[in-house]
Design an enzyme around this catalytic site. Structure first.
Site, short mmCIF file in Angstrom:
data_model
loop_
_atom_site.label_atom_id
_atom_site.label_comp_id
_atom_site.label_asym_id
_atom_site.label_seq_id
_atom_site.Cartn_x
_atom_site.Cartn_y
_atom_site.Cartn_z
N VAL A 179 0.84 -1.21 0.00
CA VAL A 179 0.00 0.00 0.00
C VAL A 179 0.87 1.25 0.00
O VAL A 179 0.66 2.17 -0.81
CB VAL A 179 -0.96 -0.03 1.22
CG1 VAL A 179 -1.62 1.32 1.43
CG2 VAL A 179 -2.01 -1.11 1.05
N ASP A 199 11.06 3.66 5.72
CA ASP A 199 10.73 2.32 6.20
C ASP A 199 11.78 1.90 7.21
O ASP A 199 12.97 2.21 7.04
CB ASP A 199 10.71 1.34 5.02
CG ASP A 199 9.94 0.07 5.34
OD1 ASP A 199 8.88 -0.15 4.72
OD2 ASP A 199 10.38 -0.70 6.21
N LEU A 216 -6.92 -0.58 -3.15
CA LEU A 216 -6.19 -1.19 -4.28
C LEU A 216 -6.12 -2.71 -4.13
O LEU A 216 -6.11 -3.25 -3.03
CB LEU A 216 -4.79 -0.60 -4.39
CG LEU A 216 -3.78 -0.81 -3.26
CD1 LEU A 216 -3.11 -2.17 -3.33
CD2 LEU A 216 -2.72 0.27 -3.34
N ALA A 238 -16.11 -19.03 -8.45
CA ALA A 238 -15.92 -20.12 -7.48
C ALA A 238 -14.51 -20.68 -7.64
O ALA A 238 -13.92 -20.58 -8.71
CB ALA A 238 -16.97 -21.20 -7.72
N GLY A 297 -7.53 -15.95 -0.49
CA GLY A 297 -6.34 -15.88 0.35
C GLY A 297 -5.78 -14.47 0.30
O GLY A 297 -6.52 -13.52 0.06
N CYS A 329 -5.01 -9.76 2.90
CA CYS A 329 -6.11 -8.88 3.33
C CYS A 329 -7.36 -9.63 3.78
O CYS A 329 -7.73 -9.55 4.95
CB CYS A 329 -6.45 -7.91 2.21
SG CYS A 329 -5.04 -6.94 1.70
C1 UGA Z 1 -8.46 -6.99 -1.61
C2 UGA Z 1 -9.57 -6.05 -2.06
O1 UGA Z 1 -10.13 -6.52 -3.30
C3 UGA Z 1 -9.05 -4.63 -2.24
O2 UGA Z 1 -10.11 -3.75 -2.58
C4 UGA Z 1 -8.39 -4.18 -0.92
O3 UGA Z 1 -7.84 -2.88 -1.03
C5 UGA Z 1 -7.29 -5.15 -0.55
O4 UGA Z 1 -7.86 -6.46 -0.41
C6 UGA Z 1 -6.69 -4.68 0.75
O5 UGA Z 1 -7.39 -4.69 1.76
O6 UGA Z 1 -5.54 -4.20 0.76
P1 UGA Z 1 -6.46 -8.29 -2.83
O7 UGA Z 1 -6.29 -9.03 -1.54
O8 UGA Z 1 -5.26 -7.72 -3.48
O9 UGA Z 1 -7.50 -7.08 -2.65
O10 UGA Z 1 -7.06 -9.30 -3.89
P2 UGA Z 1 -8.52 -9.66 -4.47
O11 UGA Z 1 -8.51 -9.43 -5.92
O12 UGA Z 1 -9.60 -9.02 -3.70
O13 UGA Z 1 -8.55 -11.24 -4.23
C7 UGA Z 1 -8.53 -11.79 -2.93
C8 UGA Z 1 -8.69 -13.30 -2.99
O14 UGA Z 1 -9.99 -13.66 -3.40
C9 UGA Z 1 -7.74 -14.00 -3.95
O15 UGA Z 1 -7.23 -15.17 -3.34
C10 UGA Z 1 -8.62 -14.36 -5.14
O16 UGA Z 1 -8.16 -15.50 -5.82
C11 UGA Z 1 -9.94 -14.63 -4.44
N1 UGA Z 1 -11.13 -14.45 -5.31
C12 UGA Z 1 -11.42 -13.23 -5.80
C13 UGA Z 1 -11.95 -15.55 -5.58
O17 UGA Z 1 -11.69 -16.68 -5.12
N2 UGA Z 1 -13.05 -15.35 -6.36
C14 UGA Z 1 -13.38 -14.15 -6.87
O18 UGA Z 1 -14.42 -14.06 -7.57
C15 UGA Z 1 -12.54 -13.05 -6.59
#
Ligand code: UGA
Length: 430
Positions: A11, A30, A153, A252, A257, A260
């Protein structure tokens, strides 16, 4: 504007680079000197599309610099962003000790007015604590505001998300803080939501938990689809066309993971409990998420019968595509579980090998998907990298000892896979 960023994780680093790109002068500090040395030599400590170019360009333009102490950060920036980690604590809540110690450093260094902004994901009421710590430690009458400006993000598209956000949230207590943040973000031309600090903190936790809930929901629907012989992809497509539901986050798979969602869902549940509300729905979100992984492992077991001694190709290790991040990666957890059961796992990931190596004892790390598949009894698709979507499946099949592919991300078309001669299983599809 002069802006300081304390903490150059995902971030902090992306925010700093993007603020510089929009014309501000940014200093990133940092406590990890190695990270600062890496950044000063123009290397990136993380893989994030577009980041290296952005950082180089802004360092060259002298808008972005790395290094110094927290006190240097306070001296430099009118705005000081706190972007330090908030790791999980044993009770499921967030460990805020980094936030506290940085707040103390800021307080000790305060002379002229500063706006201290929390950007790390924090439980509601952290802003109150930050303000009271600063007020206690700073010299009497020190002039400062505290604000919350949560970050939305996503890893893998962090630069795009930050340069073109769908909304920017300001949690503020004073008009002055609001105006400073408006000035800072004016070049981003994005809709702004102004709230009190507690509501801003909650927007972040509530958003992440909602998205995690959407994923668990579709994973539970996938389980029903498997029992009924229906296709979760078709169900999700039909659901997603309703604008009240929307098509995103209905993929699905083997579960969510990353650094976040798992942490934030647990932290939101913990802070709700501390505040006197039992948010049982979030417990269920976590349970369904763990179940998605277990159901996938069950399929591996069904296909191989005896896991011990079998050769398994694992395609993908990062928690999602376009990142080298393996924190709380379900792919890594699956590989670890199979290796512990005595399987010979051969893994490949386009970016995450280096970061996965220390946590994958006894797993053979290979140079390509085909190399990983050589002689395998079964291949597992664990992260939906484009490279895997586009790979030559005929060659993959030929490389394997037995052409069984278990697709944890529903990347391939079941009919085509069978045509190609694979024994193919995915998630929630016949
Ligand atoms: C997430 C949020 O989407 C961001 O908006 C937020 O800023 C961020 O956390 C944070 O708190 O910093 P991120 O963890 O980078 O972002 O990734 P995502 O794209 O949200 O995916 C998270 C997990 O969900 C991944 O393991 C992905 O494979 C899984 N996922 C996502 C699914 O299994 N199915 C989906 O339809 C979407």
């Amino acid at each position: 504007m002069n802006v300081s960023i304390i903490g150059t994780g995902h971030v902090g680093l992306v925010t700093g680079a993007c603020l510089a790109e929009r014309g501000h002068r940014v200093l990133c500090v940092d406590s990890d000197e190695r990270k600062i040395r890496t950044l000063r030599s123009r290397k990136m400590p993380i893989y994030e599309p577009g980041l290296e170019r952005l950082v180089s360009r802004n360092v060259r333009a002298k808008r972005l610099d790395f290094g110094g102490t927290n006190s240097d950060a306070v001296a430099f920036g009118k705005i000081v962003f706190i972007c330090v980690p908030t790791p999980p604590s044993p009770g499921g809540g967030a460990d805020l000790s980094f936030i506290e110690s940085v707040s103390r450093d800021i307080a000790r260094a305060l002379s002229d007015y500063r706006l201290v902004v929390e950007k790390s994901t924090v439980p509601v009421r952290t802003g109150e604590h930050v303000r009271s710590v600063i007020a206690k430690v700073a010299r009497k009458g020190a002039d400062f505001d505290v604000a919350s400006n949560p970050e939305f993000l996503r890893e893998g598209s962090a630069v795009e998300d930050t340069l073109r956000p769908d909304r920017i949230v300001f949690g503020v207590e004073t008009r002055r803080a609001e105006m400073v943040l408006r000035d800072l973000y004016r070049p981003f031309k994005a809709p702004v939501v102004v709230t009190d600090i507690k509501s801003a903190e909650l927007i972040k936790h509530a958003s992440n938990s909602f998205l995690a809930m959407k994923i668990s929901y579709i994973n539970a629907v996938a389980a029903v689809c498997e029992k009924a012989g229906a296709s979760v992809t078709e169900v999700a497509r039909g659901m997603g066309m309703d604008p009240r539901i929307g098509p995103q986050f209905l993929q699905a798979g083997i579960g969510f993971g990353g650094s976040c969602f798992p942490k934030d869902v647990a932290a939101f549940e913990a802070i709700s409990r501390d505040l006197g509300y039992d948010f049982g729905l979030l417990r269920e979100v976590r349970r369904v998420n763990a179940e998605a992984r277990d159901r996938f492992l069950q399929k591996v077991q069904e296909e191989l019968w005896i896991v011990k001694g079998k050769t398994i190709a694992a395609l993908g290790l990062s928690f999602k595509p376009d990142t080298d991040d393996v924190r709380e990666s379900v792919a890594v957890a699956v590989v670890q579980r199979l290796a512990a059961q005595g399987a010979k796992v051969r893994a490949y990931d386009p970016q995450a090998m280096e970061k996965a190596r220390p946590v994958l004892d006894g797993v053979a790390l290979c140079g390509s998907a085909l190399e990983a598949a050589a002689g395998a009894d079964c291949a597992l698709l664990l992260t939906e990298w484009k490279e895997f979507r586009e790979m030559d499946l005929r060659r993959l099949r030929k490389a394997m000892a037995h052409p069984t592919l278990l697709d944890g991300r529903n990347v391939f078309d079941p009919a085509k896979m069978r045509e190609l001669g694979f024994t193919y299983r995915s998630v929630g599809r016949p």
